[in-house]
Enzyme design. Structure first.
Site, PDB file in Angstrom:
ATOM      1  N   VAL A  56      77.961  -4.441  22.349  1.00  0.00           N
ATOM      2  CA  VAL A  56      79.285  -3.998  22.785  1.00  0.00           C
ATOM      3  C   VAL A  56      79.102  -3.144  24.033  1.00  0.00           C
ATOM      4  O   VAL A  56      78.349  -2.171  24.029  1.00  0.00           O
ATOM      5  CB  VAL A  56      80.011  -3.192  21.684  1.00  0.00           C
ATOM      6  CG1 VAL A  56      81.332  -2.633  22.215  1.00  0.00           C
ATOM      7  CG2 VAL A  56      80.265  -4.067  20.459  1.00  0.00           C
ATOM      8  N   ALA A 101      77.067   1.617  25.922  1.00  0.00           N
ATOM      9  CA  ALA A 101      76.955   0.343  25.202  1.00  0.00           C
ATOM     10  C   ALA A 101      76.182   0.589  23.908  1.00  0.00           C
ATOM     11  O   ALA A 101      75.582   1.641  23.727  1.00  0.00           O
ATOM     12  CB  ALA A 101      76.216  -0.685  26.046  1.00  0.00           C
ATOM     13  N   LYS A 102      76.207  -0.348  23.008  1.00  0.00           N
ATOM     14  CA  LYS A 102      75.376  -0.272  21.799  1.00  0.00           C
ATOM     15  C   LYS A 102      75.317  -1.673  21.205  1.00  0.00           C
ATOM     16  O   LYS A 102      76.202  -2.498  21.450  1.00  0.00           O
ATOM     17  CB  LYS A 102      75.994   0.681  20.774  1.00  0.00           C
ATOM     18  CG  LYS A 102      74.995   1.258  19.810  1.00  0.00           C
ATOM     19  CD  LYS A 102      74.233   2.417  20.433  1.00  0.00           C
ATOM     20  CE  LYS A 102      73.317   3.107  19.462  1.00  0.00           C
ATOM     21  NZ  LYS A 102      72.849   4.382  19.972  1.00  0.00           N
ATOM     22  N   GLY A 103      74.313  -1.916  20.407  1.00  0.00           N
ATOM     23  CA  GLY A 103      74.230  -3.234  19.782  1.00  0.00           C
ATOM     24  C   GLY A 103      73.177  -3.240  18.719  1.00  0.00           C
ATOM     25  O   GLY A 103      72.675  -2.192  18.307  1.00  0.00           O
TER      26      GLY A 103
END
Ligand code: NAD
Length: 409
Positions: A56, A101-103
């Site tokens: 994301v 962001a992160k995922g």
């Protein structure tokens, strides 16, 4: 309430003071892009393994997207969305030229062989390689991932783009990583704690602590605090907790954990439970494990005088209200654990310049950024008469909305 809703709640508390228009609020809160990919690999058994990966990208008004990759059975789109948003506010608060962001991948890394983990990482990188990159989105380690995983990502990404060490941070030091990165988050938690105590005319020496989690962040935090004379009366991990009212010898605990792989069984303390640790009458309580630790009931039972959020999102909004009402200051995650992304930024800068910095330079620049940010947050909280978390979001939202205004739609 889900994780993203909780983060949005904290955002809204500060956004209200800023008097943002509805359109700007929507622009700031909505993720820019959400990627969900199927990651299929061959397992060691010869069977097909099906996994789901997420990335994301929340906001990039101030610079490339930046944030960790988590390998954990609870990883899902909502969690990635919440943590991506937190990264936007964190990078802005400590004034890095990044967005958020992160995922991650929904999997249990403890049940995967090294070969399976490598194949999973390479296939995931292949699936998302066109949306990441040194000037687009730079992943880093988080729960369940480490320097080796980052090395595989760099190598796989290089197959598409050529030698690009700046495409990912948190790499092994001997493979384009940075000295000081592994301990950076815990070092930062200790710096932030020192400054927060100084605002109360107190110091680390002689102050009592309970620390939940003894992984990367918790153990480094404990080491730095202990070396400065902290009395660490309890430490826990996923298997249990140990306590010693006179203070745990962290060097001895390290020796025990190196062999036993858990704090349980340590001879220099008595066994206790995680729940008891969170309710101990200490000066400072440091959650350094999971998200979603404090609910309303637990917040009422906490006896600590201050909380420093080393973990991401340990406090649900209902618990935050209780802490505020009880006058227990909470140093928020986007400030307390920002040391990790600060040194990730230094790693990226070194990679872009093909040049190495010394540990002294890394630690002194990390310290100066965190000290500046902490006092900005405290001063803003005093001026606006709001909790520290609201002040931190206020500063961050101001910076991100200003970047949108300057860059134009
Ligand atoms: P880690 O996997 O190295 O360590 C997690 C620790 O928590 C382990 O000791 C584990 O046993 C313990 N734990 C798990 N469940 C627990 C429970 N129920 N009770 C007590 N302990 C429990 O992870 P980490 O990298 O140290 O990350 C910890 C937190 O810090 C996460 O919220 C992460 O998002 C956040 N964080 C990490 C970094 C970083 O640089 N690693 C940076 C910023 C924020």
């Amino acid at each position: 309430m889900q994780a993203f809703e909780a983060t949005s709640h904290y955002f809204d508390q500060a956004a209200r003071i800023l008097d943002l228009t509805d359109n700007i609020r929507t622009l700031l809160i909505t993720p820019d892009r959400e990627v969900r990919v199927e990651v299929v690999i061959e397992m060691d058994s010869g069977q097909i393994g099906n996994f789901i990966g997420y990335r994301v990208q929340h906001d990039n008004a101030r610079g490339p997207f930046k944030g960790g990759l988590r390998y954990h059975p609870l990883v899902d789109q909502d969690e990635a969305r919440s943590l991506a948003s937190l990264m936007t506010w964190k990078t802005a608060l400590v004034d890095l030229p990044y967005g958020g962001a992160k995922g991650g991948i929904n999997c249990d890394p403890a049940k995967l062989s090294r070969g399976e983990l490598e194949r999973l990482t390479r296939r995931f990188t292949e699936k998302i390689h066109d949306v990441i990159g040194p000037l687009k989105d730079i992943p880093a380690p988080d729960m369940g991932t480490d320097a080796q995983v980052m090395a595989w990502i760099m190598n796989e990404y290089g197959k598409f783009a050529g030698f690009t060490p700046a495409c990912v941070t948190g790499k092994p030091v001997e493979f384009h990583g940075s000295v000081g990165r592994e301990a950076a988050t815990g070092y930062g938690v200790a710096i932030v704690t020192r400054e927060a105590l100084a605002r109360r005319k107190a110091s680390i020496a002689g102050t009592s602590f309970a620390i939940q989690g003894f992984g990367n962040v918790g153990s480094h935090t404990a080491r730095f605090l202990w070396r400065q004379g902290a009395k660490i009366v309890a430490v826990s991990d996923a298997y249990g907790a140990v306590t010693n009212p006179g203070g745990i010898d962290i060097a001895e605990l390290d020796k025990h954990v190196a062999v036993a792989r858990k704090v349980v069984g340590f001879k220099g303390g008595e066994p206790t439970t995680n729940e008891q640790l969170l309710k101990m009458p200490v000066d400072v309580l440091i959650p350094a494990a999971l998200g979603g630790v404090f609910d309303r009931e637990l917040a009422r039972a906490v006896q600590a005088k201050m909380i420093v959020e080393a973990a991401n999102s340990p406090t649900w909004p209902e618990a935050d209200e209780v802490f505020n009402a009880r006058g227990i200051p909470v140093v928020p995650d986007i400030l307390a654990n920002a040391g990790g992304v600060i040194v990730s930024y230094f790693e990226w800068v070194q990679n872009l310049q093909y040049f190495r910095w010394s540990l002294e330079r890394i630690q002194s620049e990390e310290e100066s950024r965190l000290v500046t940010a902490l006092h900005e947050v405290y001063d803003t909280a005093e001026q606006l008469k709001v909790p520290l978390r609201t002040a931190a979001f206020y500063i961050a939202i101001n910076r991100v909305s200003r970047a949108h205004a300057l860059g134009g739609i």
